[in-house]
Design a protein around this motif. Structure first.
Motif, mmCIF file in Angstrom:
data_model
loop_
_atom_site.group_PDB
_atom_site.id
_atom_site.type_symbol
_atom_site.label_atom_id
_atom_site.label_comp_id
_atom_site.label_asym_id
_atom_site.label_seq_id
_atom_site.Cartn_x
_atom_site.Cartn_y
_atom_site.Cartn_z
ATOM 1 N N HIS A 15 -2.756 35.869 -1.188
ATOM 2 C CA HIS A 15 -3.024 35.838 -2.731
ATOM 3 C C HIS A 15 -2.595 37.424 -3.039
ATOM 4 C CE1 HIS A 15 -5.006 32.016 -1.987
ATOM 5 N NE2 HIS A 15 -4.140 31.732 -2.855
ATOM 6 N N PRO A 16 -1.812 38.032 -3.584
ATOM 7 C CA PRO A 16 -1.451 39.396 -3.912
ATOM 8 C C PRO A 16 -2.710 39.830 -4.856
ATOM 9 C CG PRO A 16 0.473 38.408 -4.102
ATOM 10 C CD PRO A 16 -0.579 37.128 -3.726
ATOM 11 N N ARG A 17 -3.081 39.257 -5.774
ATOM 12 C CA ARG A 17 -4.072 39.600 -6.660
ATOM 13 C C ARG A 17 -5.381 39.709 -6.278
ATOM 14 N NH1 ARG A 17 -8.094 37.432 -9.223
ATOM 15 N NH2 ARG A 17 -7.515 35.352 -8.681
ATOM 16 N N VAL A 18 -5.789 38.815 -5.158
ATOM 17 C CA VAL A 18 -7.054 38.875 -4.675
ATOM 18 C C VAL A 18 -7.074 40.172 -3.606
ATOM 19 C CG1 VAL A 18 -8.729 37.535 -2.899
ATOM 20 C CG2 VAL A 18 -7.576 36.595 -4.693
ATOM 21 N N LYS A 19 -5.906 40.100 -2.983
ATOM 22 C CA LYS A 19 -5.912 41.258 -1.785
ATOM 23 C C LYS A 19 -5.890 42.723 -2.781
ATOM 24 C CE LYS A 19 -1.990 42.731 0.747
ATOM 25 N NZ LYS A 19 -0.887 42.247 1.617
ATOM 26 N N LYS A 20 -5.200 42.603 -3.660
ATOM 27 C CA LYS A 20 -5.299 43.983 -4.458
ATOM 28 C C LYS A 20 -6.644 44.518 -4.812
ATOM 29 C CE LYS A 20 -3.151 46.447 -8.365
ATOM 30 N NZ LYS A 20 -4.104 47.492 -8.458
ATOM 31 N N ALA A 21 -7.294 43.458 -5.446
ATOM 32 C CA ALA A 21 -8.639 43.749 -5.956
ATOM 33 C C ALA A 21 -9.578 44.076 -4.876
ATOM 34 C CB ALA A 21 -9.110 42.273 -6.849
ATOM 35 N N TYR A 22 -9.453 43.352 -3.625
ATOM 36 C CA TYR A 22 -10.219 43.887 -2.712
ATOM 37 C C TYR A 22 -9.946 45.377 -2.199
ATOM 38 C CZ TYR A 22 -11.654 44.376 2.134
ATOM 39 O OH TYR A 22 -12.319 44.862 3.661
ATOM 40 N N LEU A 23 -8.737 45.822 -1.947
ATOM 41 C CA LEU A 23 -8.394 47.042 -1.573
ATOM 42 C C LEU A 23 -8.875 48.059 -2.794
ATOM 43 C CD1 LEU A 23 -4.800 46.396 -0.205
ATOM 44 C CD2 LEU A 23 -6.892 47.012 1.224
ATOM 45 N N ASP A 24 -8.580 47.733 -3.963
ATOM 46 C CA ASP A 24 -9.080 48.688 -5.044
ATOM 47 C C ASP A 24 -10.696 48.842 -4.904
ATOM 48 O OD1 ASP A 24 -6.640 48.948 -5.844
ATOM 49 O OD2 ASP A 24 -6.747 47.347 -7.768
ATOM 50 N N LYS A 25 -11.199 47.822 -4.697
ATOM 51 C CA LYS A 25 -12.946 47.856 -4.629
ATOM 52 C C LYS A 25 -13.342 48.783 -3.308
ATOM 53 C CE LYS A 25 -14.101 45.637 -8.179
ATOM 54 N NZ LYS A 25 -14.983 45.884 -9.426
ATOM 55 N N TRP A 26 -12.648 48.376 -2.327
ATOM 56 C CA TRP A 26 -12.806 49.112 -1.069
ATOM 57 C C TRP A 26 -12.623 50.621 -1.265
ATOM 58 C CZ3 TRP A 26 -15.425 50.006 2.951
ATOM 59 C CH2 TRP A 26 -15.048 50.832 3.936
ATOM 60 N N GLU A 27 -11.632 50.980 -1.998
ATOM 61 C CA GLU A 27 -11.254 52.315 -1.934
ATOM 62 C C GLU A 27 -12.005 53.032 -2.968
ATOM 63 O OE1 GLU A 27 -7.427 55.183 -3.526
ATOM 64 O OE2 GLU A 27 -7.033 52.946 -3.292
ATOM 65 N N GLU A 28 -12.569 52.297 -4.030
ATOM 66 C CA GLU A 28 -13.490 52.858 -4.872
ATOM 67 C C GLU A 28 -14.817 53.098 -4.333
ATOM 68 O OE1 GLU A 28 -15.954 51.099 -8.417
ATOM 69 O OE2 GLU A 28 -13.953 50.538 -8.450
ATOM 70 N N TYR A 29 -15.383 52.265 -3.266
ATOM 71 C CA TYR A 29 -16.380 52.540 -2.598
ATOM 72 C C TYR A 29 -16.330 53.495 -1.619
ATOM 73 C CZ TYR A 29 -20.611 51.091 0.067
ATOM 74 O OH TYR A 29 -21.599 51.169 0.825
ATOM 75 N N CYS A 30 -15.369 53.842 -0.799
ATOM 76 C CA CYS A 30 -14.994 54.879 -0.002
ATOM 77 C C CYS A 30 -15.076 56.128 -0.935
ATOM 78 C CB CYS A 30 -13.672 54.748 0.658
ATOM 79 S SG CYS A 30 -13.648 53.493 1.935
ATOM 80 N N LYS A 31 -14.276 56.275 -1.876
ATOM 81 C CA LYS A 31 -14.502 57.663 -2.653
ATOM 82 C C LYS A 31 -16.074 57.917 -2.971
ATOM 83 C CE LYS A 31 -9.849 57.473 -4.191
ATOM 84 N NZ LYS A 31 -8.772 57.342 -5.495
ATOM 85 N N LYS A 32 -16.639 56.825 -3.611
ATOM 86 C CA LYS A 32 -18.095 57.256 -4.053
ATOM 87 C C LYS A 32 -18.905 57.586 -3.139
ATOM 88 C CE LYS A 32 -21.696 54.508 -6.269
ATOM 89 N NZ LYS A 32 -22.329 53.031 -6.606
ATOM 90 N N HIS A 33 -18.803 57.024 -1.685
ATOM 91 C CA HIS A 33 -19.562 57.445 -0.780
ATOM 92 C C HIS A 33 -19.113 58.527 0.170
ATOM 93 C CE1 HIS A 33 -22.775 54.630 -1.778
ATOM 94 N NE2 HIS A 33 -21.776 53.685 -1.902
ATOM 95 N N LYS A 34 -17.852 58.863 -0.255
ATOM 96 C CA LYS A 34 -17.159 59.815 0.471
ATOM 97 C C LYS A 34 -17.197 59.721 1.974
ATOM 98 C CE LYS A 34 -18.500 63.453 -2.810
ATOM 99 N NZ LYS A 34 -19.191 64.586 -2.891
ATOM 100 N N ILE A 35 -16.895 58.374 2.504
ATOM 101 C CA ILE A 35 -16.712 57.918 3.615
ATOM 102 C C ILE A 35 -15.522 58.694 4.527
ATOM 103 C CG2 ILE A 35 -16.134 55.919 5.379
ATOM 104 C CD1 ILE A 35 -17.735 54.160 2.989
ATOM 105 N N LEU A 36 -14.589 58.817 4.073
ATOM 106 C CA LEU A 36 -13.471 59.433 4.855
ATOM 107 C C LEU A 36 -13.768 60.967 4.978
ATOM 108 C CD1 LEU A 36 -10.604 59.372 5.972
ATOM 109 C CD2 LEU A 36 -9.678 60.119 3.927
ATOM 110 N N GLU A 37 -14.469 61.736 4.217
ATOM 111 C CA GLU A 37 -14.684 63.023 4.272
ATOM 112 C C GLU A 37 -15.908 63.264 5.233
ATOM 113 O OE1 GLU A 37 -14.491 61.636 1.458
ATOM 114 O OE2 GLU A 37 -13.134 62.987 0.218
ATOM 115 N N ARG A 38 -16.719 62.296 5.444
ATOM 116 C CA ARG A 38 -17.803 62.216 6.193
ATOM 117 C C ARG A 38 -17.289 62.212 7.542
ATOM 118 N NH1 ARG A 38 -22.805 59.320 3.363
ATOM 119 N NH2 ARG A 38 -24.019 59.933 5.089
ATOM 120 N N ALA A 39 -16.409 61.110 7.827
ATOM 121 C CA ALA A 39 -15.613 60.880 9.210
ATOM 122 C C ALA A 39 -15.068 61.700 9.855
ATOM 123 C CB ALA A 39 -14.934 59.478 9.127
#
Length: 121
Positions: A15-39
């Motif tokens: 389901h493209p809408r559900v998948k997009k919502a998931y990816l948006d929320k996951w990306e927002e969470y990663c930015k908020k907690h700076k996961i990529l920078e920390r890794a």
């Protein structure tokens, strides 16, 4: 311990809408907690054997990742189950509504398949 699989998945990749919502929320969470920078910072400071601080940081990043995935999946789609107890009278009423809705669609000239109602009694 054995792996316990969930009975119903919130994330539906087809389901493209559900998948997009998931990816948006996951990306927002990663930015908020700076996961990529920390890794990246952890990767650049790696030594062998791994220091206690590096091990703790790795565990913290992994826990943040797991929490982020769960959080994004929870916000993907609502599971509608368990709120109403099932009983035969309820099913009969639901079947009647579906039947009359189908008849209404047929009278309006819309597509309607009677196969949908064959098993209803």
């Amino acid at each position: 311990p054995p792996i316990i699989k969930p009975k119903a998945r919130r994330l539906q990749c087809n389901h493209p809408r559900v998948k997009k919502a998931y990816l948006d929320k996951w990306e927002e969470y990663c930015k908020k907690h700076k996961i990529l920078e920390r890794a990246i910072k952890l990767e650049n400071s790696l030594t062998y054997p791994l220091s206690q601080e590096a091990q703790q940081e790795y565990k913290l990043i992994d826990q943040l990742r797991v929490d982020g995935v769960r959080s994004a999946e929870r916000s993907c789609r609502k599971l509608r189950m368990g709120a109403v107890a099932w009983f035969p009278e309820f099913q009969q009423l639901t079947n009647k509504i579906r039947l009359w809705t189908g008849i209404q669609h047929k009278l309006q000239g819309r597509k309607y398949s009677s196969r949908y109602h064959r098993g209803m009694r």
